[in-house]
Design an enzyme around this catalytic site. Structure first.
Site, mmCIF file in Angstrom:
data_model
loop_
_atom_site.group_PDB
_atom_site.id
_atom_site.type_symbol
_atom_site.label_atom_id
_atom_site.label_comp_id
_atom_site.label_asym_id
_atom_site.label_seq_id
_atom_site.Cartn_x
_atom_site.Cartn_y
_atom_site.Cartn_z
ATOM 1 N N HIS A 1 0.852 -1.160 -0.044
ATOM 2 C CA HIS A 1 -0.020 0.064 0.060
ATOM 3 C C HIS A 1 0.835 1.403 0.130
ATOM 4 O O HIS A 1 0.524 2.160 0.625
ATOM 5 C CB HIS A 1 -0.953 -0.060 1.147
ATOM 6 C CG HIS A 1 -2.286 0.598 1.087
ATOM 7 N ND1 HIS A 1 -3.395 0.099 0.315
ATOM 8 C CD2 HIS A 1 -2.834 1.956 1.185
ATOM 9 C CE1 HIS A 1 -4.335 0.952 0.009
ATOM 10 N NE2 HIS A 1 -3.977 2.081 0.693
ATOM 11 N N GLY B 1 7.110 2.379 -5.429
ATOM 12 C CA GLY B 1 8.345 3.249 -5.842
ATOM 13 C C GLY B 1 8.666 3.449 -7.242
ATOM 14 O O GLY B 1 9.529 3.796 -7.437
#
Length: 336
Positions: free
Chosen positions: A234, A267
């Site tokens: 998440h 990311g």
């Protein structure tokens, strides 16, 4: 408009919420939940970044790969790239009402479509889902992600997604302890295998289970009928001290690749990040925070420019690692 212009505008629009740091290593925004950061110390979000950075490519330039094929087919859709927009919602609580929920959802959905891919729309407190589903209905194509609510409520929301033209539906089980939902007084919790089976049986659409971080649960979800699994923590927004998603992806891929579509996030900021995830076993990746930058910096055009930037970077990375197509990408392009 150029991507640099979008970032400049987003920096002004998100002042005090996101610094748009030159290197998005998630350090400056640690603890900004609600907001755009990672929960607590921010370690899980930082681990996503650091795990990606720890991987190194083998550069290859003696070959004839000049036009790599980055197209993929997922959920019955031909996509121009293996990148899907993650479900980013909660404009009021996360972005201080600097953009209304419908406009944020429309920027995500229509920006993705214009770039040749699809986006997810999110769920949240109050009437948030009613607003995001309107954007999906207007586009006629996308994926609805629903919070892990009570079973009957999840099925009701699946019906809304079906009527809106969703190509798949999903449950972000990693929101089981989400701060925003807890503070609003609305139930979220873990998803039992029995509930998961009933959800999969309740619809003809592929069901996506987002928030898988172990091989054991990946197998459980696949066995229960999940059409796709998202390896995700998440965005580091729910629990401190989780590993970076790409570090657990290869093990999960070894158990369920080919049984369920395997997606991942965590990311992703560049096309080379996308390629690393594909090399480690993902069929496609989800991109989240940069979609926020695109939406706040240029609406649907800003989001489209983000996808085009990622696609260009992905092609270049594939040329420099001798990858003719997404199907032929493997861990062999990474340093051991």
């Amino acid at each position: 408009m150029k991507w640099e212009d979008v970032l400049g505008r987003a920096r002004e629009a998100l002042k005090g919420i996101c610094n748009l740091c030159p290197i998005c290593d998630m350090k400056a925004c640690a603890g900004r939940v609600p907001g755009i950061g990672g929960i607590g110390t921010g370690s899980s979000a930082k681990n996503n970044y650091e795990a990606l950075r720890s991987l190194r490519f083998k550069m290859k330039t003696l070959h004839d790969v000049t036009e790599p094929d980055i197209n993929v087919e997922l959920f019955g859709q031909k996509l121009a790239m293996p990148v899907i927009g993650a479900a980013v919602a909660g404009a009021a609580i996360n972005f201080k009402d600097r953009m209304n929920e419908v406009d944020l959802a429309k920027a995500q959905v229509f920006g993705a479509l214009e770039a040749g891919t699809i986006a997810m729309i999110g769920d949240g407190p109050g009437d948030l889902y009613d607003k995001t589903i309107e954007a999906l209905k207007g586009a006629g194509k996308g994926i609805a992600i629903i919070k892990p609510r009570k079973l009957d409520e999840m099925i009701r929301r699946i019906r809304m997604a079906e009527e809106a033209g969703a190509v798949a539906v999903g449950v972000d089980v990693d929101a089981a302890g989400l701060v925003n939902m807890r503070r609003s007084g609305e139930y979220v919790g873990p998803l039992s295998l029995g509930a998961l089976r009933k959800i999969c049986e309740s619809t003809k659409l592929p069901v996506i289970i987002k928030g898988i971080m172990t091989e054991e649960e990946a197998v459980m979800a696949s066995d229960a009928g999940a059409g796709a699994i998202v390896v995700s923590n998440h965005g580091g927004r729910v629990l401190d001290d989780l590993p970076g998603t790409i570090s657990v992806l290869p093990g999960i891929a070894s158990k369920v690749k080919g049984r369920s579509i395997l997606l991942a996030d965590g990311g992703v900021r560049s096309g080379s990040d996308v390629l690393k995830f594909i090399a480690c076993g993902a069929d496609a990746v989800l991109v989240g925070r940069p979609v926020v930058w695109g939406a706040f910096g240029g609406g649907k055009e800003g989001v489209r420019l983000l996808y085009e930037k990622l696609a260009d970077e992905l092609r270049i990375a594939m040329i420099l690692t001798s990858c003719p197509s997404i199907k032929e990408v493997s861990m062999s392009i990474l340093q051991s």
